[in-house]
Design a protein around this motif. Structure first.
Motif, PDB file in Angstrom:
ATOM      1  N   LYS A 175       0.630  -0.943   0.172  1.00  0.00           N
ATOM      2  CA  LYS A 175      -0.156   0.050  -0.080  1.00  0.00           C
ATOM      3  C   LYS A 175       1.094   1.151   0.492  1.00  0.00           C
ATOM      4  N   ILE A 176       2.257   1.276   0.354  1.00  0.00           N
ATOM      5  CA  ILE A 176       3.000   2.326   0.713  1.00  0.00           C
ATOM      6  C   ILE A 176       3.806   2.925  -0.084  1.00  0.00           C
ATOM      7  N   ALA A 177       4.090   1.452  -0.852  1.00  0.00           N
ATOM      8  CA  ALA A 177       5.976   1.095  -1.577  1.00  0.00           C
ATOM      9  C   ALA A 177       5.712   2.172  -2.964  1.00  0.00           C
ATOM     10  N   VAL A 178       4.512   2.563  -3.144  1.00  0.00           N
ATOM     11  CA  VAL A 178       4.733   3.235  -4.533  1.00  0.00           C
ATOM     12  C   VAL A 178       5.283   4.670  -3.979  1.00  0.00           C
ATOM     13  N   TYR A 179       5.282   5.534  -3.097  1.00  0.00           N
ATOM     14  CA  TYR A 179       5.873   6.717  -2.132  1.00  0.00           C
ATOM     15  C   TYR A 179       7.638   6.719  -2.143  1.00  0.00           C
ATOM     16  N   PHE A 180       8.350   5.719  -2.056  1.00  0.00           N
ATOM     17  CA  PHE A 180       9.494   5.275  -2.122  1.00  0.00           C
ATOM     18  C   PHE A 180      10.231   5.609  -3.033  1.00  0.00           C
ATOM     19  N   THR A 181       9.435   5.446  -4.325  1.00  0.00           N
ATOM     20  CA  THR A 181      10.192   5.903  -5.873  1.00  0.00           C
ATOM     21  C   THR A 181       9.930   7.273  -5.930  1.00  0.00           C
ATOM     22  N   PRO A 182      10.633   7.918  -6.956  1.00  0.00           N
ATOM     23  CA  PRO A 182      10.818   9.381  -7.254  1.00  0.00           C
ATOM     24  C   PRO A 182       9.860   9.122  -9.183  1.00  0.00           C
ATOM     25  N   PRO A 183       9.377   9.728  -9.576  1.00  0.00           N
ATOM     26  CA  PRO A 183       8.132   9.625 -10.821  1.00  0.00           C
ATOM     27  C   PRO A 183       9.489   9.555 -11.711  1.00  0.00           C
ATOM     28  N   LYS A 184       9.583   8.743 -12.475  1.00  0.00           N
ATOM     29  CA  LYS A 184      10.420   9.028 -14.094  1.00  0.00           C
ATOM     30  C   LYS A 184      11.554  10.190 -14.796  1.00  0.00           C
ATOM     31  N   ALA A 185      10.124  11.120 -14.175  1.00  0.00           N
ATOM     32  CA  ALA A 185      10.862  13.133 -14.784  1.00  0.00           C
ATOM     33  C   ALA A 185      12.203  13.313 -13.385  1.00  0.00           C
ATOM     34  N   TYR A 186      11.727  12.160 -12.317  1.00  0.00           N
ATOM     35  CA  TYR A 186      12.936  12.813 -11.124  1.00  0.00           C
ATOM     36  C   TYR A 186      13.936  11.908 -10.609  1.00  0.00           C
ATOM     37  N   GLU A 187      13.946  10.637 -11.636  1.00  0.00           N
ATOM     38  CA  GLU A 187      14.800  10.148 -10.732  1.00  0.00           C
ATOM     39  C   GLU A 187      16.279  10.259 -11.265  1.00  0.00           C
ATOM     40  N   ASN A 188      16.739  10.262 -10.401  1.00  0.00           N
ATOM     41  CA  ASN A 188      18.561  10.886 -10.168  1.00  0.00           C
ATOM     42  C   ASN A 188      18.194  12.595 -10.558  1.00  0.00           C
ATOM     43  N   GLN A 189      17.387  13.124 -10.494  1.00  0.00           N
ATOM     44  CA  GLN A 189      17.896  14.878 -10.446  1.00  0.00           C
ATOM     45  C   GLN A 189      17.947  15.470  -9.658  1.00  0.00           C
ATOM     46  N   TYR A 190      18.886  16.137  -9.495  1.00  0.00           N
ATOM     47  CA  TYR A 190      19.453  16.754  -8.266  1.00  0.00           C
ATOM     48  C   TYR A 190      19.408  18.349  -8.014  1.00  0.00           C
ATOM     49  N   GLY A 191      18.580  18.336  -8.649  1.00  0.00           N
ATOM     50  CA  GLY A 191      19.185  20.108  -8.625  1.00  0.00           C
ATOM     51  C   GLY A 191      20.032  21.072  -8.816  1.00  0.00           C
ATOM     52  N   ASP A 192      19.450  22.252  -8.173  1.00  0.00           N
ATOM     53  CA  ASP A 192      20.950  23.044  -8.120  1.00  0.00           C
ATOM     54  C   ASP A 192      21.579  22.625  -6.289  1.00  0.00           C
ATOM     55  N   PHE A 193      21.265  21.978  -5.499  1.00  0.00           N
ATOM     56  CA  PHE A 193      21.556  21.841  -3.998  1.00  0.00           C
ATOM     57  C   PHE A 193      22.791  21.545  -4.317  1.00  0.00           C
ATOM     58  N   ARG A 194      23.421  21.355  -2.854  1.00  0.00           N
ATOM     59  CA  ARG A 194      24.827  21.281  -2.318  1.00  0.00           C
ATOM     60  C   ARG A 194      24.990  19.812  -1.987  1.00  0.00           C
ATOM     61  N   SER A 195      25.957  18.678  -2.580  1.00  0.00           N
ATOM     62  CA  SER A 195      25.298  17.670  -2.372  1.00  0.00           C
ATOM     63  C   SER A 195      25.620  17.310  -0.675  1.00  0.00           C
ATOM     64  N   PRO A 196      25.160  16.180   0.033  1.00  0.00           N
ATOM     65  CA  PRO A 196      25.779  16.125   1.573  1.00  0.00           C
ATOM     66  C   PRO A 196      26.662  15.523   1.523  1.00  0.00           C
ATOM     67  N   LEU A 197      26.633  15.025   0.313  1.00  0.00           N
ATOM     68  CA  LEU A 197      27.898  13.715   0.291  1.00  0.00           C
ATOM     69  C   LEU A 197      29.416  14.542  -0.277  1.00  0.00           C
ATOM     70  N   THR A 198      29.520  15.661  -0.334  1.00  0.00           N
ATOM     71  CA  THR A 198      30.143  16.497  -0.132  1.00  0.00           C
ATOM     72  C   THR A 198      31.174  16.863   1.217  1.00  0.00           C
ATOM     73  N   PHE A 199      31.891  17.230   2.100  1.00  0.00           N
ATOM     74  CA  PHE A 199      31.819  17.931   2.678  1.00  0.00           C
ATOM     75  C   PHE A 199      32.293  19.428   2.959  1.00  0.00           C
ATOM     76  N   TYR A 200      32.521  20.772   3.695  1.00  0.00           N
ATOM     77  CA  TYR A 200      32.325  21.607   3.000  1.00  0.00           C
ATOM     78  C   TYR A 200      33.298  22.138   2.828  1.00  0.00           C
ATOM     79  N   ASP A 201      34.289  21.629   2.661  1.00  0.00           N
ATOM     80  CA  ASP A 201      35.358  22.407   2.404  1.00  0.00           C
ATOM     81  C   ASP A 201      35.953  21.159   0.109  1.00  0.00           C
ATOM     82  N   GLY A 202      34.852  20.709  -0.085  1.00  0.00           N
ATOM     83  CA  GLY A 202      34.858  19.652  -1.407  1.00  0.00           C
ATOM     84  C   GLY A 202      35.802  18.941  -1.396  1.00  0.00           C
TER      85      GLY A 202
END
Length: 387
Positions: A40-67
Motif C-alpha cells: 500500500k505504501i511502496a509506490v511513495y518511495f520511488t520518484p516519478p521517472k522525470a525526477y529519478e536521479n535529478q538533484y537540482g542545484d542543491f549542494r550535495s550532502p555527500l561532499t564535505f564543506y571543504d570540497g
C-alpha cells in the motif's frame, strides 16, 4: 510519574483489553506482518521517472564543506557530524536536554478506544508545557508518536478537520502525545525564544526541535511506551517543527512532515516563510516589522539571509535522518518536484546500504485530507509496528 497514576493506567488498560471485541486476523489493517501493508505504501518511495536521479542545484550532502567527497560510511559519519555541528553553530547551541522522564497527569477522560490524559512536563529549562497523552488499552509497550502544532487541542480532535493526528493514531494502537505552543500562538509570536524573546540565543525553529527532544524523553519514560519506536508528525508550522526535531534529534525513529516546505522557496510566499522571526529570521529588538507581515521581507534579518547567501538549504537536515525513514506528505508547498531535494538523502541511504527510507505523497492543496492522512498512518504502522 507517581505510582498511583501508573497503577490507574495499568488497571484501566487491562479492563479495556478484556472488553474490546476481538477482530478476525484478516480484518486488522495494522497487521504489519502482512506484505499487503508494504504494497500500500511502496509506490511513495520511488520518484516519478522525470525526477529519478535529478538533484537540482542543491549542494550535495555527500561532499564535505571543504570540497572533499564522501567515499564510504566512515566518511559519512564524519560528514554527518560536520553538518549537524555547523547547523547548531549557525542556529545557536541547544541547552542541556531535560531527561526528567515524567509526564505529570492533571486530568483524565475515557474516550472510545483509548484513555486521554492532560499532562504537564518541562520542555524548556525554566518552563513547563501542557499537552495530551492518549493511551490505547493493553499492558504491552506500544509504539508512540508525538504530534506538534500551534496548540495541542487540534491533534486530539478539537480543531480543523483532518488534523486530528493524535486521536486517529491512538485509535490505531499508538500512544500519542500532542503538544503545541498555545500561549505563544495566542500572543502572535508562535515559537519558543530562549532564554527570552528579547534576547534569544537559539533560532526559534531550532528551539522547537529542542522542546520536542525533551518531549521525547518525557514520553520515553512512560510505562506504556516502547522508547525505540517513537515517531513525530506535524502539519505546516507543525511540519517544520517535526522536520527540525527529527533531523536534529537522533532518537526519533521516523518522521512525517506534512507540507512544511522542505526547502527554502520564496516563490511560495507566506507558506514557506523561513525568514519570519519565529522560524530562522530572529533578530533582537528593536523590531522594524510587524510579526504578522507576510511575504518575503526585502531586508530580512537574522540567520535566514545568511543561510541563503552561503548556499545552505534544508536538504542537509533531511540527510541527517539517514537511515531513519521519513515521509513528506506534500501539498501546495511541497509539490512533486521536491524529489530533486529528497534524492540527495536517497543517495546517502544508498551509500549506507539502505533503500526505501525516503517517501513523498502529493496532493494539490496545503491542507491534509483523509487520503493523505491514511498514507501517513500506514507509514507509521509499517515502520513503528514491525517486529
Amino acid at each position: 510519574m507517581k505510582y498511583s497514576s501508573i497503577i490507574l493506567i495499568v488497571l484501566w488498560s487491562v479492563a479495556m483489553a478484556c472488553t474490546q471485541p476481538k477482530k478476525k486476523a484478516d480484518t486488522v489493517v495494522t497487521d504489519v506482518k502482512n506484505d499487503s501493508l508494504w504494497d500500500k505504501i511502496a509506490v511513495y518511495f520511488t520518484p516519478p521517472k522525470a525526477y529519478e536521479n535529478q538533484y537540482g542545484d542543491f549542494r550535495s550532502p555527500l561532499t564535505f564543506y571543504d570540497g572533499r567527497p564522501v567515499k564510504d560510511t566512515a566518511d559519512w559519519q564524519a560528514r554527518r557530524s560536520e553538518i549537524k555541528q555547523r547547523w547548531h553553530e549557525l542556529m545557536g547551541e541547544w541547552p542541556e536536554l531535560i531527561r526528567d522522564r515524567e509526564l505529570r497527569i492533571t486530568d483524565s477522560v475515557r474516550k472510545e478506544g483509548y484513555m486521554q490524559y492532560t499532562v504537564r512536563f518541562r520542555w524548556l529549562p525554566e518552563e513547563e508545557n501542557q499537552g495530551y497523552l492518549l493511551v490505547p488499552p493493553g499492558a504491552d509497550r506500544k509504539p508512540a508518536v508525538i504530534t506538534v502544532f500551534y496548540e495541542p487541542e487540534t491533534a486530539i480532535g478539537e480543531g480543523k478537520p483532518h488534523r486530528d493526528f493524535a486521536r486517529q493514531l491512538a485509535k490505531r494502537g499508538f500512544v500519542t502525545l500532542s503538544i503545541g505552543t498555545a500561549q505563544a500562538s495566542k500572543d502572535g509570536v508562535y515559537s519558543l525564544y530562549y532564554p527570552s524573546m528579547a534576547d534569544a540565543q537559539v533560532q526559534p525553529l531550532s528551539m522547537l526541535g529542542y522542546a520536542a527532544a525533551n518531549a521525547w524523553h518525557a514520553l520515553a519514560g512512560h510505562p506504556a511506551v516502547d522508547s525505540t519506536r517513537i515517531g513525530i508528525m506535524g502539519h505546516s508550522f507543525g511540519g517544520k517543527w517535526a522536520m527540525f526535531a527529527s533531523a536534529l534529534f537522533d532518537r526519533f525513529a521516523c518522521g512525517v512532515w506534512s507540507d512544511p516546505g522542505i526547502v527554502f522557496d520564496e516563490t511560495k510566499g507566506a507558506a514557506v516563510n523561513y525568514w519570519e522571526p519565529w522560524y530562522l529570521g530572529y533578530y533582537p529588538p528593536p523590531w522594524e516589522h510587524t510579526w504578522r507581515e507576510t511575504g518575503m521581507i526585502e531586508d530580512a534579518k537574522g540567520l535566514y539571509p545568511e543561510l541563503v547567501q552561503e548556499g545552505y538549504d534544508l536538504h542537509e537536515l533531511h540527510a541527517l535522518m539517514a537511515p531513519r525513514p521519513f515521509l513528506v506528505s506534500g501539498g501546495s508547498s511541497d509539490p512533486v518536484e521536491r524529489w530533486t531535494a529528497l534524492n540527495h538523502t536517497i543517495a546517502v541511504n544508498k551509500l549506507l546500504g539502505y533503500d526505501n527510507r525516503v517517501a513523498m505523497t502529493n496532493r494539490p492543496d496545503h491542507s491534509p485530507n483523509a487520503r493523505s492522512n491514511e498514507q501517513a498512518y500506514l507509514f507509521f504502522e509499517y515502520f513503528l509496528k514491525r517486529d
